[in-house]
Structure formats: structure tokens, C-alpha cells
Design an enzyme around this catalytic site. Structure first.
Site, PDB file in Angstrom:
ATOM      1  N   GLU A  18      57.154  72.542  54.562  1.00 49.62           N
ATOM      2  CA  GLU A  18      58.271  72.928  55.436  1.00 49.62           C
ATOM      3  C   GLU A  18      58.062  74.340  55.975  1.00 49.62           C
ATOM      4  O   GLU A  18      57.182  75.077  55.528  1.00 49.62           O
ATOM      5  CB  GLU A  18      59.600  72.898  54.670  1.00 49.62           C
ATOM      6  CG  GLU A  18      60.274  71.531  54.605  1.00 49.62           C
ATOM      7  CD  GLU A  18      60.929  71.120  55.918  1.00 49.62           C
ATOM      8  OE1 GLU A  18      60.778  71.847  56.931  1.00 49.62           O
ATOM      9  OE2 GLU A  18      61.585  70.070  55.935  1.00 49.62           O
ATOM     10  N   ARG A  71      72.165  73.958  47.681  1.00 51.06           N
ATOM     11  CA  ARG A  71      70.923  74.721  47.746  1.00 51.06           C
ATOM     12  C   ARG A  71      70.681  75.131  49.191  1.00 51.06           C
ATOM     13  O   ARG A  71      71.345  74.635  50.115  1.00 51.06           O
ATOM     14  CB  ARG A  71      69.749  73.901  47.230  1.00 51.06           C
ATOM     15  CG  ARG A  71      69.320  72.721  48.135  1.00 51.06           C
ATOM     16  CD  ARG A  71      67.975  72.195  47.710  1.00 51.06           C
ATOM     17  NE  ARG A  71      67.511  71.023  48.448  1.00 51.06           N
ATOM     18  CZ  ARG A  71      66.818  71.074  49.584  1.00 51.06           C
ATOM     19  NH1 ARG A  71      66.539  72.238  50.152  1.00 51.06           N
ATOM     20  NH2 ARG A  71      66.402  69.953  50.163  1.00 51.06           N
ATOM     21  N   ASN A  88      68.243  75.363  52.637  1.00 52.44           N
ATOM     22  CA  ASN A  88      67.271  74.492  53.292  1.00 52.44           C
ATOM     23  C   ASN A  88      66.577  75.276  54.407  1.00 52.44           C
ATOM     24  O   ASN A  88      65.831  76.200  54.120  1.00 52.44           O
ATOM     25  CB  ASN A  88      67.940  73.217  53.807  1.00 52.44           C
ATOM     26  CG  ASN A  88      66.929  72.129  54.104  1.00 52.44           C
ATOM     27  OD1 ASN A  88      66.044  71.867  53.291  1.00 52.44           O
ATOM     28  ND2 ASN A  88      67.026  71.495  55.260  1.00 52.44           N
ATOM     29  N   ASN A 104      69.011  71.728  59.542  1.00 48.03           N
ATOM     30  CA  ASN A 104      67.627  71.778  59.999  1.00 48.03           C
ATOM     31  C   ASN A 104      67.590  72.261  61.436  1.00 48.03           C
ATOM     32  O   ASN A 104      68.628  72.320  62.111  1.00 48.03           O
ATOM     33  CB  ASN A 104      66.969  70.394  59.895  1.00 48.03           C
ATOM     34  CG  ASN A 104      66.198  70.222  58.604  1.00 48.03           C
ATOM     35  OD1 ASN A 104      65.410  71.081  58.223  1.00 48.03           O
ATOM     36  ND2 ASN A 104      66.424  69.110  57.912  1.00 48.03           N
ATOM     37  N   ASP A 160      64.052  66.960  61.823  1.00 42.41           N
ATOM     38  CA  ASP A 160      63.821  67.967  60.789  1.00 42.41           C
ATOM     39  C   ASP A 160      63.592  69.301  61.499  1.00 42.41           C
ATOM     40  O   ASP A 160      64.449  69.739  62.268  1.00 42.41           O
ATOM     41  CB  ASP A 160      62.651  67.550  59.905  1.00 42.41           C
ATOM     42  CG  ASP A 160      62.650  68.246  58.550  1.00 42.41           C
ATOM     43  OD1 ASP A 160      63.119  69.393  58.466  1.00 42.41           O
ATOM     44  OD2 ASP A 160      62.165  67.663  57.574  1.00 42.41           O
TER      45      ASP A 160
END
Length: 304
Positions: free
Chosen positions: A15, A97, A99, A155, A201
Site C-alpha cells: 500500500e 485503525r 488506513n 482510501n 483503493d
């Protein structure tokens, strides 16, 4: 446009790909692999560093270091083993969390949260709803929430203009456009949705104002979306879960793509060992340089 494998990195969840023009290297993270990667595409020199827990994003700093999104914290890192923790984000929401995280044209680090979808054993967890938000860490290290909107999976963070942000909610299978005023997001509107292959994404912007988006979760492709939100090109990839993309190389003429192998069966990986690899292709237009934390930029990003 044909994508080629340039590094069989076998990332579990590669990522946050970014091109470091000062070092002529690609930098990215493997969330579940708990590592930061750096590759010189010219020489093939590949370095990795372990991280304290899962690492979710990385950006470049004005002083040559990096700013890093960990699972629940934002940290500074200087290409060595020490991570200087700045903040725990959402300390009151232990089930969340971080990202996506990207440095914007204002020199700030924009980062999103989500309900944690990875168990202690690194197995997938079901997401029960929209629990994520978007935040901005200013160069003076002030952290603020930029919108009251909730996201399932944050994202894509790209700025077609200094006062306009395009972001995605992967669970919605949609990209949204916002006006940026006084360091906050306003006037949310749909930008692109209903493509039908995989889910959005990470994204990046090319010099013609088009947005390239990795279509994860079986999409096996990149889309190129024009400034009006129309998909004008689709590039098939030799991986099923592309995760992020960034322009790099001389004149930013090459488009690089990370990928994931999360949740794939041993039989599938035996037949498709390049899943989780790093890929490259030559698109019709070059890209724009990455912004750096602590360095508000002209627009598009400064090239010197």
C-alpha cells in the site's frame, strides 16, 4: 498499455506507494507484512525495514525523512529503526485503525481511519459499518478532524486543485469530491461510482488532471477517470488485488502499482505467484511529483 512485474515482493497488503524524487526510489508499505519497502527501479536495489506493528501509510517530509501512519499512531521516521510517535488517533475508539495517508499540497498529512478489519492472527475481520473519519496533521503538528462524514474504508486522497479533494469509500464502491475551505471538507458530491470491477483503493493524479485508481478485491485493473468523473481507460493487470499507484522514474513517465495477496488460497498463490508484487506500465501522460510534509507547494507539486 501493458503492465509488467518489476519486483516479486509478495506483499501481503502492499500500500501507500510514493516516488521519492530526491533519492529516485519508490517507497511503500506492507500493512500485514509490517515492513516499509524502498526500491531503486534503475538498479534493482531493494531495502526493507520492520515496523512496530502494522504500518498503513507513508509520506515524504521536507527534511528528507518520512511521516508514517501506523495502526493507531502517526509517527516520524528517518530511514532507521526509530519511530517517533506524534499522536494516537482516535484513542477513544480502540476498535478502529488508520488506513490511507497522503501528504497534500498544503504540506499537511491527511489520513483516514476505519473499523479494524484485521484480527490479532492477521485473519480478516468483518466490517460492521461506517466508523472511519478523515484527519489532517498540519506541519505545526496540530491534528484535526476535517469532516463529520463517516467512512467504511477510507482510501484515495488526491487534489486535482488546491481547494478540491477527491477521496473514496471502498465499501461504497465510490469516489467523492469535496471543496477544501479553511482546512476542512465541504460540499460532498459523488464523483465516480458503479464501475463494476472490484472496488476503489489508492489513486494518483496525472498531468492531464485524470485520476488513476487501483481496483482492489478482484478488480485486476486500473481505471483512468477524467476530471468530470468519467472512466476513459481501463488497464488490465497481471494481479487480482491492485492496491495503490504512483508515477515515478525519469520525467514521472512510468506508473507503478502495488498489490496484495491477503485472503488468497495457497492453490491460487501457487498458480499466481506474482500476487503481491510491484508492477509498472507506461501511460499516455506523465504524473505529478509527490508533495512533502512541512512544505506547502505550488500546484501541481514543485518539480525542483
Amino acid at each position: 498499455m501493458t503492465a509488467r512485474l518489476i519486483l516479486p515482493s509478495a506483499n501481503v497488503v502492499g500500500e501507500s506507494l510514493v516516488w521519492d524524487d530526491a533519492r529516485a526510489c519508490l517507497v511503500w508499505v506492507d500493512i500485514i507484512g509490517r515492513r516499509i519497502h524502498r526500491l531503486d527501479p534503475q538498479t534493482g536495489a531493494h531495502e526493507t525495514w520492520p515496523t512496530p506493528g502494522r504500518v498503513t501509510s507513508i509520506g515524504l517530509r521536507k527534511d528528507g525523512g518520512a511521516i508514517v501512519g501506523l495502526e493507531r499512531h502517526i509517527a516520524l521516521w528517518d530511514w532507521d529503526g526509530d519511530f517517533r510517535i506524534l499522536f494516537e488517533v482516535e484513542p477513544d475508539l480502540p476498535g478502529n485503525r488508520l488506513n490511507e495517508g497522503v501528504v497534500g499540497p498544503d504540506g499537511a498529512f491527511w489520513v483516514g481511519s476505519m473499523q479494524n478489519n484485521i484480527g490479532a492472527d492477521d485473519a480478516p475481520l468483518a466490517i460492521e459499518g461506517k466508523r472511519g473519519r478523515l484527519y489532517r496533521l498540519a506541519p505545526d503538528l496540530t491534528l484535526s478532524r476535517v469532516s463529520d462524514d463517516m467512512f467504511g474504508i477510507t482510501n484515495t486522497l488526491v487534489w486535482p486543485e488546491p481547494d478540491r479533494l477527491i477521496t473514496a469509500d471502498t465499501l461504497d464502491d465510490a469516489l467523492y469530491t469535496y471543496a477544501v475551505r479553511d482546512n476542512r471538507l465541504h460540499d460532498r458530491r459523488p464523483f465516480q461510482s458503479g464501475f463494476g470491477r472490484g472496488l476503489p483503493d489508492g489513486s494518483c493524479l496525472d498531468a492531464e488532471g485524470c485520476i488513476w485508481t487501483a481496483r482492489v478485491a478482484g478488480g485486476a485493473c486500473l481505471t483512468r477517470t477524467d476530471p468530470e468523473g468519467r472512466v476513459i481507460a481501463v488497464v488490465d493487470l497481471p494481479c487480482t488485488w491492485p492496491t495503490s499507484c504512483a508515477f515515478g522514474g525519469p520525467d514521472l513517465a512510468t506508473l507503478y502499482v502495488t498489490s496484495a495477496r491477503f485472503t488468497m488460497t495457497p492453490d491460487h498463490l501457487a498458480a499466481h505467484p506474482w500476487e503481491g508484487g510491484l508492477f509498472a506500465l507506461t501511460p499516455p501522460a506523465p504524473g505529478c511529483p509527490a508533495f512533502r510534509f512541512g512544505e506547502p507547494s505550488t500546484f501541481p507539486a514543485d518539480t525542483d
